[in-house]
Write a protein that holds these residues in place. Sequence first.
Motif, PDB file in Angstrom:
ATOM      1  N   SER A 135      -6.064  -1.777  -3.420  1.00 28.16           N
ATOM      2  CA  SER A 135      -6.350  -0.808  -2.359  1.00 28.16           C
ATOM      3  C   SER A 135      -7.449  -1.378  -1.487  1.00 28.16           C
ATOM      4  N   ARG A 136      -7.632  -0.779  -0.311  1.00 27.29           N
ATOM      5  CA  ARG A 136      -8.679  -1.312   0.565  1.00 27.29           C
ATOM      6  C   ARG A 136     -10.065  -1.029  -0.012  1.00 27.29           C
ATOM      7  N   SER A 142      -8.543  -5.865  -1.329  1.00 26.44           N
ATOM      8  CA  SER A 142      -7.416  -6.053  -0.406  1.00 26.44           C
ATOM      9  C   SER A 142      -7.118  -7.519  -0.103  1.00 26.44           C
ATOM     10  N   PRO A 171      -3.647  -7.053   3.144  1.00 24.32           N
ATOM     11  CA  PRO A 171      -4.571  -6.000   3.583  1.00 24.32           C
ATOM     12  C   PRO A 171      -3.964  -4.610   3.760  1.00 24.32           C
ATOM     13  N   GLU A 223      -1.881  -1.171   2.605  1.00 26.75           N
ATOM     14  CA  GLU A 223      -1.499  -0.384   1.430  1.00 26.75           C
ATOM     15  C   GLU A 223      -0.075   0.134   1.617  1.00 26.75           C
ATOM     16  N   LEU A 251      -0.528  -3.579  -2.568  1.00 24.60           N
ATOM     17  CA  LEU A 251      -0.972  -4.177  -1.303  1.00 24.60           C
ATOM     18  C   LEU A 251       0.063  -5.178  -0.799  1.00 24.60           C
TER      19      LEU A 251
END
Length: 691
Positions: free
Chosen positions: A566-567, A571, A575, A577, A685
């Motif tokens: 996840s960011r 990530s 980058p 999701e 991701l």
Amino acid sequence: MKRVVHAACPHDCPDACSVLITVEDGRATRIQGNPDHPVTRGFLCGKVAKYLDRVYSPQRLLRPMRRIAPKGQRGVDAFVPISWDEALDAIASKFKAVAAEFGPEAILPYSYGGTLGTIQGSTMDHRFFHRLGASQLDRTICSTAGGVGLTSVVGVKLGTEPEQFSHSRYIIAWGANIHGNNIHLWPFIEEARRSGAKLVVIDPYKTRTARLADWHLQIRPGTDVALALGMMHVIFSEGLADEDYVARYTIGADKLRARAAQYSPERVAEITGISADDVRKIAREYATTRPAAIRLNYGVQRSENGGMAVRAITMLPCITGSWKHIGGGLQLSVSGAFALNKQGLKRPDLMRKTLGRDARVLNMIQLGKHLTEDLKPPVKALFVFHSNPAAVAPNRTLVLKGLKRDDLFTVVHEQFLTETCDYADIVLPATTFFEHADLQTSYGHCHLQRSDVAIAPLGEARCNSDVFRALAERMGFTEECFRQTDEELIAEALKSDDPRMKDITPESLAEEYSQRINFGKGDNEPFLPFAEGGFQTPSGKAELYSESLVAQGLDGVVEFVPPVESRNGNSGEYPLELLARKHDNFMNSTFANLDGHRAMERTGDLHLHPTDAGVRKISDGDRVKVFNARGELLLRARVGYTVGEGVVAAGLDWAGLDGGTHNVNVLTSDRPTDMGGGATFYSALVQVEKA
Ligand code: SF4
């Protein structure tokens, strides 16, 4: 001759509709929702309204077949028809050989929600594999994280009945696409809205439900724990909690207060992407409008921290006391209402008799690993029914690698030649719910139903219970339980001393078809499971702090831990999701092969935000490659605000349809959720580029 048969929809959907099937001269000619059922109320969803197309599809599997082509080759030409006797003999002799050489745990059943009918879903098959001593399947793919999260607070899968939502004045649909996959709740919500109720949707994807809501909060995936904690922060700090309810019926409130204090709306805004003002607004509105109900659905728990997310959200009605009100509380699942005789149906004692212990348990979401890693014993035989793992299981590339093994003997019992059949040594034709009897519970309402046989099985199709009865005979299993008929299984299911099952008998169901679970209330009187406590936790209170979670190494209160993918987590080179969603007009992979259903759905799209499209020079309609270290997929860009910045979404489909070679599960991970070992379809991701 024309007659109308009462049945119940067994598909994996909370609504469990009461269905009327018109049969003329042995052929089903009409399907409709039962107007007299208090939840179905006379209509069916678009998927099942077209069910005659499915039952009578020219693609139906109607004979057993044996593979003659290499594994992976698709279509009927990869098989030759064989008789049921040949098929059953071949399976029994292979199972005996595998058990003799490797031990029975080298055999693995694989099933899930292709039918939720009690009898055809999990009775004779469980008895068979238990008696065999086969590996047990941990059936985690859909709901275990949420189930563990919910019960960690309230102790049981119970909640607000759908009929009560018409009384609500504030409704939060949290990860719940009600219009897409819980459509029978919608009329109750519309009734409430006509009386002034507000509908708020919390969802990272602009679903049909979100488009129809009064307010949509487009939360970042996997951050629901933080939003719930932020709401609690506001509720506690502004004196909006029901302190009397908290004092009487909960434990651990002080620990929760301290934790919530760390989640200021500003901090929550950074994590969730929802502004601090909106965090305050939803918390205040939710805590001060009476009655307020939350419809929490399983989308929330498909992130890596999904168990904790459900746990956190379930605490909200416990601190506002909204369990006290008709039209208050929360619903994730009410399946705990049905006190059927599951031990008698599944007979786990048979496994202990064969092995002298419980058989090992393999998690279904890690099928690829189990088929490719060095297990002792290795999985040498796989029996798939009520599921299509080649399409629906995460980390698809690894799943297919496992299924391709020439030394793996795979049987698939199915209605259609699914993608899993592409790897089957033997396929067996299965009945639809028109063609067999069943008993139907629900996880969205509290009415138990009987489903009658409407038509004779098509071709040589056989139901699940029948197949395992026949296999048990060939395996030499002499226990009486393998001779029980479906009617006897229904009677067995209803052998229960639980007061909730009072007055529900085979005879009463044969007459009434649908009976509400007996909560000690009148037929139409609302049941409020936790109005005066009554939580079924070890402490008897709503556990805002849980010793048993601490014993499992988890946080006893609730804490936001970002998903690894996840960011907020890691990530790196991927980058974006990904939300690996289900289409509204398919049921996971079910129905995706039928032209009429495909015509209702837009497949092959990747939804992405204009900002993310812009930096990649991607325009609406462009072919794009979506990829990560697990695989890649070619899709068509749909640029817009259906998803937020940094998020992309694609629907689950059969690979090979629409000219593709993969489906979205090449991108998903088989990393399990924090609780319950569930699937993390929404914690993946990816990167996207123009193809
Ligand atoms: S899928 Fe759900 S809404 Fe559709 S008919 Fe079945 S139970 Fe009803």
